[in-house]
Scaffold this motif. Structure first.
Motif, PDB file in Angstrom:
ATOM      1  N   LEU A 199       7.112 -14.309  -7.382  1.00  0.00           N
ATOM      2  CA  LEU A 199       6.222 -13.153  -7.218  1.00  0.00           C
ATOM      3  C   LEU A 199       5.171 -13.173  -8.310  1.00  0.00           C
ATOM      4  CD1 LEU A 199       8.251  -9.966  -6.367  1.00  0.00           C
ATOM      5  CD2 LEU A 199       6.431 -11.045  -5.081  1.00  0.00           C
ATOM      6  N   PHE A 215       2.097  12.941   2.426  1.00  0.00           N
ATOM      7  CA  PHE A 215       1.829  11.616   2.970  1.00  0.00           C
ATOM      8  C   PHE A 215       0.403  11.607   3.509  1.00  0.00           C
ATOM      9  CE2 PHE A 215       6.176   9.685   4.133  1.00  0.00           C
ATOM     10  CZ  PHE A 215       6.754  10.236   3.020  1.00  0.00           C
ATOM     11  N   PHE A 266      -2.448   4.218   7.639  1.00  0.00           N
ATOM     12  CA  PHE A 266      -2.276   2.808   7.366  1.00  0.00           C
ATOM     13  C   PHE A 266      -3.571   2.173   6.879  1.00  0.00           C
ATOM     14  CE2 PHE A 266       1.204   3.889  10.079  1.00  0.00           C
ATOM     15  CZ  PHE A 266       2.227   3.462   9.266  1.00  0.00           C
ATOM     16  N   GLN A 292      -3.875   3.057   3.424  1.00  0.00           N
ATOM     17  CA  GLN A 292      -2.960   2.319   2.580  1.00  0.00           C
ATOM     18  C   GLN A 292      -3.456   0.903   2.378  1.00  0.00           C
ATOM     19  OE1 GLN A 292      -0.388  -0.022   3.623  1.00  0.00           O
ATOM     20  NE2 GLN A 292       0.490  -0.077   1.582  1.00  0.00           N
ATOM     21  N   GLY A 318      -5.861   0.767  -0.366  1.00  0.00           N
ATOM     22  CA  GLY A 318      -5.191   0.810  -1.653  1.00  0.00           C
ATOM     23  C   GLY A 318      -4.612  -0.541  -2.024  1.00  0.00           C
ATOM     24  N   HIS A 319      -4.177  -1.233  -1.040  1.00  0.00           N
ATOM     25  CA  HIS A 319      -3.495  -2.485  -1.290  1.00  0.00           C
ATOM     26  C   HIS A 319      -4.450  -3.533  -1.823  1.00  0.00           C
ATOM     27  CE1 HIS A 319      -2.228  -6.054   1.493  1.00  0.00           C
ATOM     28  NE2 HIS A 319      -3.408  -6.259   1.085  1.00  0.00           N
ATOM     29  N   SER A 367      -5.252  -2.632  -5.561  1.00  0.00           N
ATOM     30  CA  SER A 367      -4.299  -2.870  -6.631  1.00  0.00           C
ATOM     31  C   SER A 367      -3.864  -4.322  -6.690  1.00  0.00           C
ATOM     32  CB  SER A 367      -3.080  -1.985  -6.470  1.00  0.00           C
ATOM     33  OG  SER A 367      -2.417  -2.339  -5.292  1.00  0.00           O
ATOM     34  N   GLU A 413      -6.193   1.622 -12.226  1.00  0.00           N
ATOM     35  CA  GLU A 413      -4.759   1.712 -12.040  1.00  0.00           C
ATOM     36  C   GLU A 413      -4.051   1.608 -13.393  1.00  0.00           C
ATOM     37  OE1 GLU A 413      -3.911   0.767  -8.514  1.00  0.00           O
ATOM     38  OE2 GLU A 413      -1.934   1.608  -8.669  1.00  0.00           O
ATOM     39  N   ASP A 459      -1.800   4.828 -14.956  1.00  0.00           N
ATOM     40  CA  ASP A 459      -0.367   4.796 -14.741  1.00  0.00           C
ATOM     41  C   ASP A 459       0.451   4.658 -16.022  1.00  0.00           C
ATOM     42  OD1 ASP A 459      -0.612   3.173 -11.580  1.00  0.00           O
ATOM     43  OD2 ASP A 459      -0.408   5.262 -12.118  1.00  0.00           O
ATOM     44  N   CYS A 488       9.252   3.186   4.918  1.00  0.00           N
ATOM     45  CA  CYS A 488       8.432   3.878   3.949  1.00  0.00           C
ATOM     46  C   CYS A 488       9.173   3.939   2.624  1.00  0.00           C
ATOM     47  CB  CYS A 488       8.125   5.287   4.447  1.00  0.00           C
ATOM     48  SG  CYS A 488       7.036   6.192   3.386  1.00  0.00           S
ATOM     49  N   VAL A 521       9.325   5.967  -0.755  1.00  0.00           N
ATOM     50  CA  VAL A 521       8.864   7.280  -1.196  1.00  0.00           C
ATOM     51  C   VAL A 521       9.172   7.416  -2.672  1.00  0.00           C
ATOM     52  CG1 VAL A 521       9.002   9.740  -0.820  1.00  0.00           C
ATOM     53  CG2 VAL A 521       9.364   8.195   1.069  1.00  0.00           C
ATOM     54  N   PRO A 563       4.231   8.714  -0.710  1.00  0.00           N
ATOM     55  CA  PRO A 563       4.572   7.402  -0.148  1.00  0.00           C
ATOM     56  C   PRO A 563       3.966   6.289  -0.986  1.00  0.00           C
ATOM     57  CG  PRO A 563       2.840   8.397   1.132  1.00  0.00           C
ATOM     58  CD  PRO A 563       3.195   9.390   0.075  1.00  0.00           C
ATOM     59  N   LEU A 564       4.774   5.286  -1.318  1.00  0.00           N
ATOM     60  CA  LEU A 564       4.286   4.170  -2.116  1.00  0.00           C
ATOM     61  C   LEU A 564       3.965   2.968  -1.255  1.00  0.00           C
ATOM     62  CD1 LEU A 564       6.862   4.415  -5.004  1.00  0.00           C
ATOM     63  CD2 LEU A 564       4.712   5.585  -4.753  1.00  0.00           C
ATOM     64  N   PHE A 565       4.580   2.952  -0.093  1.00  0.00           N
ATOM     65  CA  PHE A 565       4.423   1.774   0.744  1.00  0.00           C
ATOM     66  C   PHE A 565       4.803   2.182   2.161  1.00  0.00           C
ATOM     67  CE2 PHE A 565       6.261  -1.981   2.781  1.00  0.00           C
ATOM     68  CZ  PHE A 565       5.255  -2.909   2.597  1.00  0.00           C
ATOM     69  N   GLU A 566       4.005   1.828   3.141  1.00  0.00           N
ATOM     70  CA  GLU A 566       4.330   2.161   4.523  1.00  0.00           C
ATOM     71  C   GLU A 566       4.179   0.926   5.385  1.00  0.00           C
ATOM     72  OE1 GLU A 566       3.021   6.503   5.751  1.00  0.00           O
ATOM     73  OE2 GLU A 566       1.516   5.567   4.503  1.00  0.00           O
ATOM     74  N   LEU A 567       5.044   0.780   6.326  1.00  0.00           N
ATOM     75  CA  LEU A 567       4.984  -0.394   7.191  1.00  0.00           C
ATOM     76  C   LEU A 567       5.609  -0.038   8.533  1.00  0.00           C
ATOM     77  CD1 LEU A 567       4.444  -3.500   7.355  1.00  0.00           C
ATOM     78  CD2 LEU A 567       6.825  -3.803   6.725  1.00  0.00           C
ATOM     79  N   GLY A 594       3.433   4.331  -8.585  1.00  0.00           N
ATOM     80  CA  GLY A 594       2.151   3.977  -7.995  1.00  0.00           C
ATOM     81  C   GLY A 594       2.337   3.269  -6.667  1.00  0.00           C
ATOM     82  N   LYS A 595       1.286   3.222  -5.888  1.00  0.00           N
ATOM     83  CA  LYS A 595       1.337   2.524  -4.605  1.00  0.00           C
ATOM     84  C   LYS A 595       1.586   1.047  -4.831  1.00  0.00           C
ATOM     85  CE  LYS A 595      -1.505   5.101  -1.341  1.00  0.00           C
ATOM     86  NZ  LYS A 595      -0.405   5.658  -0.591  1.00  0.00           N
ATOM     87  N   ILE A 596       2.397   0.467  -3.961  1.00  0.00           N
ATOM     88  CA  ILE A 596       2.662  -0.962  -4.068  1.00  0.00           C
ATOM     89  C   ILE A 596       1.706  -1.661  -3.129  1.00  0.00           C
ATOM     90  CG2 ILE A 596       4.394  -2.754  -3.844  1.00  0.00           C
ATOM     91  CD1 ILE A 596       6.471  -0.497  -4.104  1.00  0.00           C
ATOM     92  N   GLY A 597       0.761  -2.379  -3.695  1.00  0.00           N
ATOM     93  CA  GLY A 597      -0.265  -2.971  -2.854  1.00  0.00           C
ATOM     94  C   GLY A 597      -0.161  -4.477  -2.740  1.00  0.00           C
ATOM     95  N   PHE A 612       4.418  -8.735  -1.598  1.00  0.00           N
ATOM     96  CA  PHE A 612       5.491  -7.782  -1.347  1.00  0.00           C
ATOM     97  C   PHE A 612       5.540  -7.415   0.131  1.00  0.00           C
ATOM     98  CE2 PHE A 612       6.948  -3.365  -0.995  1.00  0.00           C
ATOM     99  CZ  PHE A 612       8.215  -3.519  -1.530  1.00  0.00           C
ATOM    100  N   ARG A 613       4.396  -7.110   0.669  1.00  0.00           N
ATOM    101  CA  ARG A 613       4.323  -6.749   2.089  1.00  0.00           C
ATOM    102  C   ARG A 613       4.875  -7.868   2.953  1.00  0.00           C
ATOM    103  NH1 ARG A 613       1.338  -3.470   5.777  1.00  0.00           N
ATOM    104  NH2 ARG A 613       1.086  -2.104   4.004  1.00  0.00           N
TER     105      ARG A 613
END
Lengths: 784, 192
Positions: free
Chosen positions: A35, A697, A760, A763, A766-767, A770, A777, A781, B6, B8, B14-18, B173-176, B180-181
């Motif tokens: 990772l 959300f 989505f 999101q 955001g992805h 970051s 960020e 944080d 999700c 949370v 929500p930090l991550f949604e799929l 924080g949001k996981i972007g 990871f996804r």
């Protein structure tokens, strides 16, 4: 805005969970991971990172207000219980000793709805006499309003000898015509059944089919009525200064009931049950036989009427027991007849028919409101849905004169009241008490004992000792299990022990002896299950669950909460899948929801769960669905109060169900209700002024904006008051214009259609941000 | 079966949604939520956090199993030591078909059952369902499904830990991270 004290220690923030069981992976695995951006080089540094992370996160969790109720508990407690009382309208505390609770109002409605029925058999001259007084439907329509509320305490002795006074005891008068109609209906069902005799219990299915079609009719008529209420309630509430939906800032404990139509709906639901074999609440407990003093041969007329009520009379359906009380009334015409003659006749009656007689002195002339001592006839509270619709239709088509409320003379009114008081306290209640005692001694305890259980077992397995009814013998098909259940016609004949015990349970219920009723139903439900008498089985399960919920909570809550669930489950399943009686499912679960909700916060969770199940069954009409959704929201809202442990509140569930209720109302064009529910929901989500940006959300915003926009488009005078001026209106407008266009394209407001998952895309943005390790960020944080 | 996954954070954000679909039984891994369901999902998942908050004090496992049900959707939860919640909403329907709303009269979309499961008592369904289909896509209450979701959560937890090890991210924080996804999608394909 500072968060209320109890929210500081919210779980999920600082506190660690007890004992995580999953061990951390070894450091080698971590190092070998590909990772990006992982800098941990050994297990110790890993541990350090974890530690620093959890510490750095602890502070924001403490200081930031979590997304929960940030509704200000402002001091406007002024609108308090007066509304609550008025919206229920029934008043009166059920047991005179217990203190009045707002929740008890629904329990009272339920308890009062199971009242003894009294059938009225009147001679033709009596009917003529009453019609002259202005009551077109005959004697029963004159007596009925007074029977619903007796205005006197009724003392009832229970099976263990304790006695208790009830203020709200009542009886319901029913027309004898109704019974006859049912017996005719029954006969035609039998003819169909004969054709289907090749099928094992074909006629049962057919009769149940006709029953279910009846229950669907009831459902739609209740729905029609509800629509009417909703329409008129809107107008009425405008008259009263919109108090129904203006409750901002009212504490939860003292909020007025939100939908004024819900109590009305509950009443209609409870009073619309038809006369059926599998429960005896709608069977008459007594019948009132009336003649007037004008009749040339009153004693013979009484005998004739008596034979109409009798055993094998055509007027009584075959499944109905005829061992009810007969009460004889002589109506004396004050204006035209001689009182001495009437009294002599009354003495003769007493000699012939025993003590259950009464002399009712009425005046013949019709009363008008302008008369000196006129008094208004109270309105009926417990009209069934069909009757109420009939009345409303009449109101539309008839002239103003007939529409006017009925008046009778004060003396007549007090004479009727004293008749009813005497009849209930001296005849009906003692009669029911003695019946309960006799049946309990002779049938129930015999079957409850060891010998009885053995007998029923041996009967079940060997077919030995079964007391077959004559009906079964006639048809010539023996019951395979040797039970008393008549498979051909789908009922227990009234003289069988099972039917009698059901009646015992119902009498005990109507006398409010919950414990005896519960033990009886509990015993019966096993028997009915063995006999595969599914409608009986469902009804017994239903009543067992209801009575067990009505028994005051003396046992530990755990053991109590298990069994009602099981019984409700059985009842709902039997009603719906085996008998397809949707009306009964609805009634059963609605009562259960109210009673569970009444039992405090722990049971309110169960109530909400049953509410959800009821909605999923798909048996409800749209308005009912909206009302029940609202009730589920109420159930969860009763668990959002401060005295509960923080971890056990249901704030977020309450928010969800309020949104759902709002959506449901909007589909029904119930704009005011929808608005009120959305306002509640925004309070629970902690939004200021329903601004969707504050939702927890981001992906929730689609539905939320759709609701707000639809409500805005629906307009209404008080909408300006709803949106606070501090909202940036322009900004909101820009956000939602294209959705508005989409919404307008759809004619019927189906709120949740036609949009993409905005959350989505959000999101995704955001992805990318970051992924490139944005500076922002980094700063934001927790690297201070 | 369609899934909505999700993560949370502790402040319910929500930090991550799929969204993804099942890959078992020839499924193509595409989520097939109806529009109504897609809009309800975040609401439903958010509301089940109530139950997570209550359960976490009585249950010392990290995997809390199936905690809630809304209409036909089921929600399973995994909770990390730092109280980050992994929420998985699963809606059963046959693979590669869009769930059709059954023509239940008078039933509004959130309450419309998606599959043609006849309403049954919980006791009866317990009996029949175990003898009938035990496959993951069809039966959200079977032990097989429970186990598959446990494995999925376990893998996601591992990947998530690696992701938050990054000193430049926070657990709130949001996981972007695209990796990871990708990993989560792979885990979904592998187990669900």
């Amino acid at each position: 805005m500072t968060p209320p004290e109890h929210e500081i220690g919210r779980p999920g923030g600082l506190f660690q969970r007890p004992q995580p069981e999953l061990a951390l992976r070894s450091s080698r695995e971590l190092i070998s991971s590909d990772l990006p951006g992982i800098t941990a080089s050994s297990s110790s540094s890993f541990a350090r990172t974890r530690k620093s992370l959890s510490i750095s996160e602890s502070r924001p969790a403490l200081t930031a207000a979590p997304s929960s109720i940030s509704k200000s508990r402002s001091p406007s407690n002024l609108r308090s219980q007066s509304h609550e009382r008025s919206s229920i309208g029934s008043g009166g505390s059920s047991p005179s000793t217990s203190k009045i609770d707002s929740n008890d109002a629904y329990k009272q409605i339920i308890v009062r709805s199971f009242a003894p029925r009294v059938a009225v058999f009147a001679s033709s001259d009596t009917e003529e006499f009453v019609r002259r007084k202005g009551f077109q439907d005959g004697l029963y329509s004159l007596l009925r309003p007074y029977g619903e509320r007796l205005h006197s305490k009724v003392v009832i002795r229970d099976s263990v000898g304790g006695s208790r006074g009830w203020d709200d005891f009542g009886i319901r008068f029913m027309d004898s015509q109704k019974l006859q109609k049912h017996s005719a209906h029954r006969a035609s069902g039998d003819i169909v059944g004969k054709d289907a005799r090749n099928l094992f219990n074909g006629s049962q299915r057919i009769s149940e089919h006709s029953r279910s079609s009846y229950s669907n009719e009831t459902g739609t008529s209740i729905d029609n009525l509800l629509d009417h209420y909703l329409r008129t309630a809107g107008a009425a509430s405008q008259d009263q200064g919109k108090h129904y939906f203006d409750f901002e800032g009212t504490p939860y404990e003292q909020r007025p009931e939100l939908s004024p139509s819900y109590p009305a709906y509950l009443r209609k639901l409870l009073s619309s049950a038809s006369i059926v074999p599998y429960e005896t609440f709608s069977h008459p407990v007594a019948c009132l036989i009336a003649v007037s003093s004008r009749h040339p041969a009153p004693i013979e007329a009484l005998r004739q009427l008596y034979s109409n009520t009798g055993n094998r009379s055509k007027n009584i359906p075959a499944w109905m027991g005829t061992e009810y009380l007969r009460y004889y009334v002589l109506i004396h015409d004050e204006e035209n007849d001689d009182i001495t003659k009437s009294i002599a006749l009354f003495d003769l009656m007493k000699r012939h028919f025993g003590l259950h007689c009464h002399l009712l002195r009425l005046r013949r002339s019709q009363c008008v409101p302008t008369d000196d001592d006129s008094t208004k006839v109270p309105s009926c509270e417990w009209l069934s849905a069909e009757e109420e619709i009939g009345k409303l239709c009449m109101r539309d088509y008839t002239s103003e004169v007939e529409l006017a409320e009925k008046y009778i003379l004060e003396s007549d009114s007090s004479a009727i009241k004293s008749l009813l008081r005497e009849m209930v306290t001296q005849s009906i209640v003692p009669f029911m008490e003695s019946r309960v005692m006799i049946w309990n001694d002779q049938i129930a305890s015999r079957r409850r004992g060891i010998g009885g259980r053995f007998m029923s077992l041996s009967k079940r397995w060997t077919g030995f000792g079964s007391a077959k009814s004559t009906k079964t013998g006639l048809i010539g098909v023996s019951n395979p299990s040797g039970s008393n259940y008549d498979y051909q016609q789908g009922f227990y004949p009234p003289e069988t022990p099972e039917a009698t015990m059901r009646q015992l349970g119902d009498y005990a219920f109507m006398l409010r002896d919950w414990k005896l009723a519960y033990s009886t139903y509990d015993f019966l439900r096993a028997d009915f299950g063995h006999d595969k008498a599914w409608s009986y089985h469902a009804a017994a399960n239903e009543m067992a669950a209801i009575t067990s919920l009505l028994i005051p909570q003396v046992f530990s809550s755990k053991s109590r909460s298990e069994s009602p669930d099981q019984m409700l489950d059985n009842a709902a399943y039997s009603y719906l899948t085996r008998c397809s009686m949707t009306f009964n499912v609805n009634r059963c679960l609605t009562i259960a929801i109210e009673l569970l909700k009444n039992r405090g916060p722990n049971a309110a969770d169960d109530a909400a769960r049953w509410g959800g199940k009821l909605l999923e069954l798909g048996v409800l009409t749209p308005s009912a669905q909206a009302l029940i959704t609202e009730r589920v929201a109420e159930c969860y809202m009763s668990r959002t109060r401060a005295y509960l442990a923080v971890a056990r509140t249901r704030t977020r569930q309450a928010a969800l169900w309020n949104v759902l209720a709002s959506d449901s109302w909007l589909r029904l064009d119930g704009v005011d209700q929808a608005r009120a529910r959305l306002r509640e929901a925004s309070a629970f989500y902690g939004l200021d002024n329903q601004d969707s940006a504050g939702l927890p959300f981001p992906s929730m915003q689609g539905l939320w904006q759709r609701l707000t926009v639809a409500l805005r488009d629906a307009g209404g005078d008080d909408y300006a008051a709803l949106i606070d001026t501090s909202v940036d209106e322009e900004d909101f407008e820009l956000n939602s214009t294209e959705e508005r266009e989409q919404l307008n394209a759809v004619t019927r407001p189906s709120i949740t259609s036609s949009t993409d998952a905005e959350g989505f895309t959000n999101q995704d943005a955001g992805h990318t941000r970051s992924a490139s390790l944005d500076d922002q960020e980094l700063q934001s944080d927790g690297f201070e | 079966m369609s899934y909505y996954f999700c993560i949370v954070g502790t402040r319910d954000q929500p930090l991550f949604e799929l969204e993804f679909g099942t890959s078992k039984q020839g499924g193509d891994g595409v989520a097939r939520f109806t529009q109504e369901a897609r809009h309800m999902n975040p609401f439903v998942v958010h509301s089940s956090l109530d139950f997570v908050d209550e359960l976490q004090w009585t249950n010392n496992q990290m995997y809390l199993k199936r905690i809630d049900q809304f209409a036909s959707s089921h929600i399973s939860t995994f909770i990390t030591p730092t109280s980050t919640r992994f929420m998985l909403l699963h809606l059963p329907h046959p693979p590669n078909t869009t769930p059709t709303s059954q023509p239940m009269p008078n039933s509004f979309p959130p309450f419309t059952p998606y599959t043609s499961v006849p309403p049954s008592s919980s006791t009866a369904s317990r009996g029949t369902s175990s003898s009938g289909s035990t496959s993951i896509p069809n039966n959200p209450t079977s032990p097989q499904t429970e186990e598959a979701i446990r494995q999925f959560f376990g893998e996601v937890f591992e990947v998530w830990m690696k992701a938050i090890m990054n000193p430049f991210t926070s657990t709130e924080g949001k996981i972007g991270s695209p990796v990871f996804r990708q990993r989560v999608v792979a885990a979904g394909r592998k187990y669900l």
